[in-house]
Design a protein around this motif. Structure first.
Motif, mmCIF file in Angstrom:
data_model
loop_
_atom_site.group_PDB
_atom_site.id
_atom_site.type_symbol
_atom_site.label_atom_id
_atom_site.label_comp_id
_atom_site.label_asym_id
_atom_site.label_seq_id
_atom_site.Cartn_x
_atom_site.Cartn_y
_atom_site.Cartn_z
ATOM 1 N N VAL A 182 5.779 2.436 -2.499
ATOM 2 C CA VAL A 182 6.975 2.710 -3.299
ATOM 3 C C VAL A 182 7.736 1.395 -3.426
ATOM 4 O O VAL A 182 7.894 0.669 -2.435
ATOM 5 N N GLY A 183 8.184 1.090 -4.630
ATOM 6 C CA GLY A 183 8.874 -0.186 -4.808
ATOM 7 C C GLY A 183 9.834 -0.164 -5.976
ATOM 8 O O GLY A 183 9.853 0.782 -6.778
ATOM 9 N N ARG A 184 10.624 -1.215 -6.056
ATOM 10 C CA ARG A 184 11.515 -1.354 -7.194
ATOM 11 C C ARG A 184 10.685 -1.362 -8.479
ATOM 12 O O ARG A 184 9.616 -1.975 -8.538
ATOM 13 N N LYS A 185 11.199 -0.690 -9.482
ATOM 14 C CA LYS A 185 10.449 -0.466 -10.718
ATOM 15 C C LYS A 185 9.899 -1.754 -11.306
ATOM 16 O O LYS A 185 8.720 -1.828 -11.681
ATOM 17 N N GLU A 186 10.714 -2.807 -11.347
ATOM 18 C CA GLU A 186 10.257 -4.038 -11.969
ATOM 19 C C GLU A 186 9.132 -4.693 -11.179
ATOM 20 O O GLU A 186 8.294 -5.398 -11.752
ATOM 21 N N ILE A 187 9.094 -4.451 -9.864
ATOM 22 C CA ILE A 187 8.001 -5.006 -9.049
ATOM 23 C C ILE A 187 6.704 -4.242 -9.315
ATOM 24 O O ILE A 187 5.649 -4.844 -9.548
ATOM 25 N N ILE A 188 6.784 -2.921 -9.290
ATOM 26 C CA ILE A 188 5.579 -2.105 -9.500
ATOM 27 C C ILE A 188 5.032 -2.285 -10.913
ATOM 28 O O ILE A 188 3.812 -2.225 -11.141
ATOM 29 N N GLU A 189 5.923 -2.547 -11.863
ATOM 30 C CA GLU A 189 5.483 -2.731 -13.251
ATOM 31 C C GLU A 189 4.959 -4.143 -13.517
ATOM 32 O O GLU A 189 4.580 -4.459 -14.647
ATOM 33 N N SER A 190 4.900 -4.978 -12.487
ATOM 34 C CA SER A 190 4.435 -6.355 -12.698
ATOM 35 C C SER A 190 2.926 -6.453 -12.844
ATOM 36 O O SER A 190 2.409 -7.487 -13.280
ATOM 37 N N LEU A 191 2.210 -5.390 -12.460
ATOM 38 C CA LEU A 191 0.751 -5.365 -12.594
ATOM 39 C C LEU A 191 0.338 -4.269 -13.560
ATOM 40 O O LEU A 191 0.999 -3.224 -13.667
ATOM 41 N N ASP A 192 -0.771 -4.485 -14.244
ATOM 42 C CA ASP A 192 -1.320 -3.487 -15.159
ATOM 43 C C ASP A 192 -2.610 -2.907 -14.582
ATOM 44 O O ASP A 192 -3.293 -3.547 -13.767
ATOM 45 N N ALA A 193 -2.961 -1.701 -15.028
ATOM 46 C CA ALA A 193 -4.221 -1.072 -14.617
ATOM 47 C C ALA A 193 -5.400 -1.936 -15.064
ATOM 48 O O ALA A 193 -5.328 -2.579 -16.115
ATOM 49 N N PRO A 194 -6.458 -1.965 -14.272
ATOM 50 C CA PRO A 194 -6.718 -1.203 -13.043
ATOM 51 C C PRO A 194 -6.443 -1.984 -11.752
ATOM 52 O O PRO A 194 -7.252 -1.992 -10.833
ATOM 53 N N ALA A 195 -5.293 -2.639 -11.655
ATOM 54 C CA ALA A 195 -4.996 -3.475 -10.499
ATOM 55 C C ALA A 195 -4.905 -2.676 -9.203
ATOM 56 O O ALA A 195 -5.168 -3.201 -8.128
ATOM 57 N N ASN A 196 -4.511 -1.392 -9.304
ATOM 58 C CA ASN A 196 -4.385 -0.587 -8.087
ATOM 59 C C ASN A 196 -4.861 0.842 -8.355
ATOM 60 O O ASN A 196 -4.123 1.815 -8.213
ATOM 61 N N VAL A 197 -6.124 0.949 -8.718
ATOM 62 C CA VAL A 197 -6.720 2.228 -9.093
ATOM 63 C C VAL A 197 -7.762 2.633 -8.055
ATOM 64 O O VAL A 197 -8.587 1.815 -7.639
ATOM 65 N N TYR A 198 -7.706 3.880 -7.616
ATOM 66 C CA TYR A 198 -8.698 4.438 -6.685
ATOM 67 C C TYR A 198 -9.121 5.804 -7.232
ATOM 68 O O TYR A 198 -8.287 6.597 -7.677
ATOM 69 N N THR A 199 -10.390 6.102 -7.124
ATOM 70 C CA THR A 199 -10.895 7.342 -7.724
ATOM 71 C C THR A 199 -10.242 8.585 -7.143
ATOM 72 O O THR A 199 -9.912 9.528 -7.863
ATOM 73 N N THR A 200 -10.048 8.606 -5.825
ATOM 74 C CA THR A 200 -9.557 9.845 -5.188
ATOM 75 C C THR A 200 -8.085 9.786 -4.801
ATOM 76 O O THR A 200 -7.529 10.805 -4.377
ATOM 77 N N ALA A 201 -7.437 8.631 -4.910
ATOM 78 C CA ALA A 201 -6.043 8.521 -4.472
ATOM 79 C C ALA A 201 -5.130 9.364 -5.364
ATOM 80 O O ALA A 201 -5.199 9.280 -6.592
ATOM 81 N N GLY A 202 -4.251 10.154 -4.740
ATOM 82 C CA GLY A 202 -3.337 10.990 -5.507
ATOM 83 C C GLY A 202 -4.018 12.192 -6.122
ATOM 84 O O GLY A 202 -3.578 12.703 -7.164
ATOM 85 N N ASN A 203 -5.083 12.672 -5.466
ATOM 86 C CA ASN A 203 -5.784 13.827 -6.052
ATOM 87 C C ASN A 203 -4.964 15.111 -5.877
ATOM 88 O O ASN A 203 -4.011 15.154 -5.101
#
Length: 445
Positions: A288-309
């Motif tokens: 969890v982070g400040r919006k501008e920090i989390i939005e600094s990367l684009d997909a698929p920089a932090n993508v996992y097949t099963t995460a958040g299922n």
């Protein structure tokens, strides 16, 4: 089958690197704060699956949420499409976080990859590479999180080189305070040691992140002095360095607050990692982070097949409900006070008990040599083994620290039964009646 039969069978194909050796038991079932092994022996659980079952074992509301969701949809990767429980959980987690201003969430499967994500987003947002963490830290077992950790040499032995750009500074654990130092002198000295790398070889303007456990878990259940952490927090922001907290072990109500950083008034992290009890032990984590920090990367920089299922996020929503509806934050605070009083009483009675630290239902009790006040690893080992024989599960960290982290739903009656067992074991040790002499527990060397 018997415990030993199953363990012998498993041992033929299971990696030694994947389990820290404690007791020869195979868990069959659990309910609330109680466990049962395959032979039917019952135990009061004072570990809560390494603080990953804060709501207890098989809580009915969590089980119901898992069952209902599994009957609808077990998995479709959130890497491509949203699902209802995960969409609801992002808002709930962002709203409950200690982040100041708009916050966003990214999913992971474990605390390890949540801390990897913290590193990714910090580097992406700042354009800097270097990461500063602390001795005694346990952030996980993936290469990024392991590179930030410093709790056991077995987490680096034979596996180097670890990732570049990682630097460790001393964590202000209470056992590093000199006998002649006041608390303020200790804080000043430790902060000078913190600053030394920045003054000699590590330019602050090339550091992306300072990552810290406000209360270290596997490092000994030790809270950083509030003034010290405030100094580090201010230093970070003065130099454009992001300040991140690891809440994997100490979050989700463990300390009597939602997040351990809330024990430090005025500190609002830029990033936070969460795991373990987020979904009552199912494999789900988050950064969890400040919006501008989390939005600094684009997909698929932090993508996992099963995460958040769907199943794990449904379990997490139920977990939040249980913690709120059953007032587990207050319960952790109140029962933690009872635990502190009990262990302080034991300290007066037994000279092998050193410092007692309790933050809600979250405690570290040092076992020491009464003559030298140095860690007494073998005594601590004998104590937890005797407790196990008497029906209580407790382990050690750092070799000599009793780790007290029961499920937050433990009843007062169960808690006091556990106290009776602990006192029984301590009296047995004082009388010289415990013969156990095997080496078990974390290896720090």
């Amino acid at each position: 089958m018997k415990n030993k039969e199953i363990l012998d069978q498993e041992g033929q194909t299971f990696a030694s690197a994947s389990r820290i050796k404690y007791f020869d038991m195979v868990i069959d079932s659990g309910k609330g704060a109680m466990l049962k092994d395959v032979e039917g022996h019952e135990y009061i659980d004072l570990l809560a699956s390494a603080s990953s079952t804060n709501t207890g074992h098989s809580h009915p509301k969590v089980v119901e949420a898992i069952t209902k969701q599994a009957q609808k949809l077990i998995q479709y990767t959130p890497a491509y499409f949203a699902n209802v429980p995960a969409a609801r959980l992002t808002k709930r987690l962002a709203d409950l976080s200690p982040i100041e201003g708009p916050a966003e969430v990214a999913w992971g499967n474990s605390g390890s990859d949540a801390n990897d994500a913290v590193i990714k987003f910090a580097r992406g947002y700042t354009g800097r590479q270097n990461v500063v963490s602390f001795t005694g830290a346990y952030h996980g077992s993936t290469y990024g999180s392991m590179s930030a950790s410093a709790v056991s040499l077995n987490m680096s032995r034979k596996m180097g080189p670890l990732m570049e750009g990682f630097y460790k500074v001393p964590y202000p654990s209470p056992w590093y305070r000199k006998s002649y130092e006041t608390q303020d002198q200790f804080i000043d000295r430790m902060f000078e040691e913190f600053k030394l790398p920045f003054e000699t070889y590590l330019p602050a303007d090339e550091v992306a992140l300072i990552l810290v456990e406000p209360i270290q878990g596997d490092g000994g259940i030790a809270k950083a002095p509030e003034k010290y952490l405030q100094k580090v927090y201010e230093f970070a922001h003065e130099h454009g360095i992001l300040f991140a907290v690891d809440e994997v072990n100490q979050g989700m109500g463990r300390t009597g607050k939602w997040w351990s950083i809330q024990n430090f008034p005025g500190i609002h992290p830029d990033l936070m990692s969460v795991g373990k009890s987020l979904a009552s032990g199912l494999p789900l984590s988050a950064v969890v982070g400040r919006k501008e920090i989390i939005e600094s990367l684009d997909a698929p920089a932090n993508v996992y097949t099963t995460a958040g299922n769907p199943v794990t996020t449904a379990a997490a929503l139920a977990t939040f409900d249980v913690i709120e509806d059953e007032h587990l934050l207050q319960r952790s605070h109140d029962l933690g006070q009872e635990a502190k009083e009990f262990f302080d009483k034991m300290k007066e009675k037994y000279d092998f008990i050193g410092d007692v630290r309790m933050y809600g239902l979250d405690g570290g009790i040092d076992i020491v040599d009464p003559r030298t006040h140095q860690p007494a690893v073998q005594v601590a080992t004998k104590l937890i083994y005797r407790m196990f024989e008497l029906g209580v599960i407790m382990i050690t960290v750092r070799g000599n620290v009793l780790r007290f982290q029961p499920p937050l739903v433990i009843t007062e009656e169960q808690l006091h039964r556990a106290f009776d067992v602990i006192e029984h074991a301590m009296q047995d040790e004082a009388d010289g009646n415990i013969a156990f002499d095997k080496n078990i527990g974390w290896s720090t060397d």
